[in-house]
Design a protein around this motif. Structure first.
Motif, PDB file in Angstrom:
ATOM      1  N   ASP A   1      31.564  45.170  40.794  1.00  0.00           N
ATOM      2  CA  ASP A   1      30.632  45.624  41.840  1.00  0.00           C
ATOM      3  C   ASP A   1      29.228  45.080  41.586  1.00  0.00           C
ATOM      4  O   ASP A   1      28.549  44.607  42.502  1.00  0.00           O
ATOM      5  N   ARG A   2      28.792  45.180  40.335  1.00  0.00           N
ATOM      6  CA  ARG A   2      27.445  44.743  40.000  1.00  0.00           C
ATOM      7  C   ARG A   2      27.285  43.243  40.248  1.00  0.00           C
ATOM      8  O   ARG A   2      26.278  42.805  40.804  1.00  0.00           O
TER       9      ARG A   2
ATOM     10  N   LEU B   1      27.217  37.391  43.435  1.00  0.00           N
ATOM     11  CA  LEU B   1      28.202  36.413  42.969  1.00  0.00           C
ATOM     12  C   LEU B   1      29.544  36.568  43.684  1.00  0.00           C
ATOM     13  O   LEU B   1      30.566  36.060  43.219  1.00  0.00           O
ATOM     14  N   GLY B   2      29.544  37.279  44.813  1.00  0.00           N
ATOM     15  CA  GLY B   2      30.806  37.569  45.511  1.00  0.00           C
ATOM     16  C   GLY B   2      31.660  36.349  45.791  1.00  0.00           C
ATOM     17  O   GLY B   2      32.886  36.394  45.677  1.00  0.00           O
TER      18      GLY B   2
ATOM     19  N   SER C   1      34.481  38.751  44.791  1.00  0.00           N
ATOM     20  CA  SER C   1      34.682  39.830  45.767  1.00  0.00           C
ATOM     21  C   SER C   1      36.168  40.041  46.060  1.00  0.00           C
ATOM     22  O   SER C   1      36.604  41.181  46.261  1.00  0.00           O
ATOM     23  N   GLU C   2      36.954  38.978  46.050  1.00  0.00           N
ATOM     24  CA  GLU C   2      38.407  39.165  46.222  1.00  0.00           C
ATOM     25  C   GLU C   2      38.992  39.978  45.067  1.00  0.00           C
ATOM     26  O   GLU C   2      39.851  40.853  45.263  1.00  0.00           O
ATOM     27  N   LEU C   3      38.505  39.672  43.861  1.00  0.00           N
ATOM     28  CA  LEU C   3      39.004  40.415  42.693  1.00  0.00           C
ATOM     29  C   LEU C   3      38.632  41.897  42.815  1.00  0.00           C
ATOM     30  O   LEU C   3      39.462  42.785  42.574  1.00  0.00           O
ATOM     31  N   LEU C   4      37.383  42.146  43.229  1.00  0.00           N
ATOM     32  CA  LEU C   4      36.952  43.536  43.412  1.00  0.00           C
ATOM     33  C   LEU C   4      37.863  44.267  44.407  1.00  0.00           C
ATOM     34  O   LEU C   4      38.309  45.391  44.159  1.00  0.00           O
TER      35      LEU C   4
END
Ligand code: 7RM
Length: 606
Positions: free
Chosen positions: A14-15, A22-23, A44-47
């Motif tokens: 998230d950070r 860095l999404g 962002s995909e990993l998140l």
């Protein structure tokens, strides 16, 4: 700050997505065993995937503090699974996919896991591993022993739809080891497909806010008593130590492409493939395969494909590739490389120099990093281009680490010296306990020399203050960078009906560093045959895993023992090496056996 809360998954994902923007940065390039089979995933995909799987776990009733067993190949879902656990405060206990059903079962039982995450099957080189089948065997054994584990989530990896629908490949050209019609054994009462659970899960998931001393994960490491020890790491200190050591030891820069070849099933894969790099917002390579498939140039072709800048591997891999000469290395450019790392065992100067000259073309500093599962991160290591290197030395302590060398009476030795390597002060990443056995934690690491953390390694300090690890000084073996105890191999041998006594010692090996040399005595009515030897090797492989397969098994009419009945492995080690300089043998109860054992040595590869 007392009472403050954190979440390691939040800090890794998230950070980086929300605050550091860095999404869209690649978190991992995934490179499959089969060249041509690859994927990538952004932060962002990993998140999103991690949130989805964290929701899946919650919907299966997983709560903060629960233990989750993960037994998976090197695929992106493995990272997703571990971070999803961390997000909801569940402890992951990752078991290396090369371990046997018995080893997996033992680890599930030891920490009372409630759920297992695994995959259908995978290839390592040209070897097919039916992981689900092995997992099922383990679960059957667990059930017989009263384990509460009732659920198993299975990733469809080898049988993925996009590559293997009804045996044909949608990828073109077809990838030869993917289009397989594999039969995944299925138990409807407990098995669930990962993709089915994920399809309806939300991509938003509030993290579980944790105390810095909350438990993060358990990772088993061999113990000298033969039973694996569940090393427990906690959130705050481990996060800080993995993040900081990654940043300084690899001189991390935002444009780096970093590649650690270790399996996530070992601590190196936890700290320096997952937690450390992600905490820094790094782009990494996650490789499923082996250095020699389809050929011995695979590592360097991957380095070129992704323009890898920082590369971290083990001496055993370097020695293996060294054997094949310079040509397969030189066929590839490698000009992206900047820093080379080594970990897992002492690197002999010859391998160090080959790594430096041939792989790095004398342009890349080598960081020889000494550390342990228990330490969470690097303890002795050069800082690249800042520390003058000496081939084979892990050089100096990392920030905050205070080493000392002790003699047998526990006195600190100054200047040039050799003895027990200990640490005088705690550091952020130090393990907090052995899961469920705090007393064993105290006796193993703090009892021999009160006031110090004892590594179990021998160490020499030279006149310039450089530290040189000389290897284990307890009953441990280091085979290709993997620690095993002599006791666990012995107990696997002793389960065979023909064996009455067994003693296992480490023996030098040109590629593996150390290998396993066994002495066995037989029960009456049994004969030492080639067939028995094969059965014993198979037995150890099945009980522990392929890395524990004995290299040599020697028949012993009896074993050398002290008068109090202790097997003298020190002498057996010398016999295995044909080293006649045995020192004092006057304490032996049966010195006459020694000449028989020298005569019966295994000289050649069995
Ligand atoms: C990271 C890891 C720990 C044992 C340790 C040593 C040996 C590891 C080095 C090394 C000499 C090194 N964790 N070891 N790194 N010996 N130089 N750079 O391997 O828990 O699996 O093993 O490995 O004996 O005590 S581990």
């Amino acid at each position: 700050m007392k009472g403050a809360t954190t979440n390691i998954c939040y800090n890794l994902l998230d950070r980086n997505v929300n605050e550091k923007k860095l999404g869209d940065k690649i978190a991992f390039y995934w490179e499959g065993n089969e060249p041509g089979d690859s994927a990538k995933i952004t932060y962002s995909e990993l998140l999103h995937k991690v949130c989805q799987f964290a929701n899946v776990l919650r919907s299966q009733g997983v709560k903060k503090g629960d233990r989750i067993s993960i037994y998976m190949p090197m695929i992106l879902e493995l990272v997703v699974a571990m971070l999803a656990c961390a997000r909801i405060g569940a402890l992951h206990s990752i078991v290396f996919a090369g371990f046997s059903a018995d080893s997996l079962c033992e680890r599930i039982l030891n920490c009372g896991c409630s759920l297992l995450i695994t995959a259908d099957a995978f290839y390592r080189g040209d070897k097919l591993i039916n992981l689900k089948q092995i997992a099922d065997e383990a679960l059957q054994k667990c059930k017989e022993k009263g384990s509460p584990l009732k659920k198993c989530i299975v990733v469809k990896h080898l049988g993925r739809e996009e590559v293997a629908v009804d045996g044909t490949c949608s990828k073109s050209p077809p990838l030869k080891r993917l289009c397989q019609d594999i039969q995944t054994p299925w138990n409807p009462a407990m098995d669930m497909w990962w993709h089915e659970l994920m399809s309806s899960a939300s991509t938003e998931c509030e993290p579980e806010w944790c105390d810095s001393e909350d438990e993060l994960f358990i990772l088993y490491t061999s113990g000298s008593t033969g039973k694996p020890k569940g090393v427990l790491h906690t959130v705050g200190g481990y996060m800080l130590f993995a993040a900081t050591s990654f940043k300084y030891v690899f001189d991390y820069q935002p444009e780096d492409v970093y590649w650690c070849t270790a399996d996530i099933g070992w601590i190196t894969g936890h700290s320096y493939l997952t937690y450390g790099p992600l905490a820094n917002g790094a782009t990494s390579v996650l490789f499923e395969g082996v250095p020699t498939y389809p050929d011995v140039g695979r590592m360097w072709s991957i380095v070129d494909k992704y323009k890898v800048t920082k590369f971290y591997t083990a001496p055993t891999a370097i020695r293996l590739l060294m054997k094949h000469g310079e040509e397969p290395v030189k066929k590839h450019s490698r000009k992206s490389l900047k820093v080379l790392g080594s970990v897992g065992e002492p690197i002999n100067p010859e391998a160090w120099l080959w790594y430096y000259r041939v792989v790095g073309e004398e342009r890349c500093p080598i960081v020889d990093t000494f550390w342990q599962t228990e330490t969470g991160g690097h303890m002795l290591t050069p800082l690249p281009a800042a520390t003058p290197m000496k081939p084979g030395s892990a050089t100096f302590p990392f920030f905050g680490v205070v080493p000392a060398i002790l003699n047998e009476s526990g006195e600190e030795l100054e200047g040039e010296a050799e003895g027990y390597l200990v640490f005088k002060q705690p550091w952020p990443g130090i393990m907090r306990t052995l899961y469920g056995n705090h007393q064993q934690f105290e006796t193993t690491y703090f009892k021999k020399f009160p006031g110090y953390y004892v590594t179990g390694d021998g160490c020499r300090r030279d006149k310039d203050g450089y530290y040189w690890i000389t290897g284990r000084i307890d009953d441990m073996l280091n085979v290709s960078g993997h620690l095993l105890s002599t006791a666990e191999v012995e107990s696997a041998l002793l389960e065979h009906a023909a064996i009455s006594e067994a003693a296992v010692v480490s023996h030098p090996h040109p590629l593996k560093g150390e290998c396993i040399y066994c002495f066995v005595t037989l029960r009456d009515g049994h004969e030492f045959t080639k067939n028995l030897m094969d059965e014993l090797k198979k037995q150890v492989r099945e009980k522990i895993g392929p890395i524990a397969t004995p290299d040599y098994i020697q028949y012993a009419p009896s074993l050398p023992k002290t008068r109090s009945g202790k097997i003298t492995r020190r002498i057996l080690r010398k016999i295995a090496k044909n080293d006649q300089d045995l020192g004092d043998i006057s304490t032996l109860a049966n010195p006459g056996i020694i000449k028989h054992l020298f005569n019966g040595r295994c000289d050649t590869k069995q």
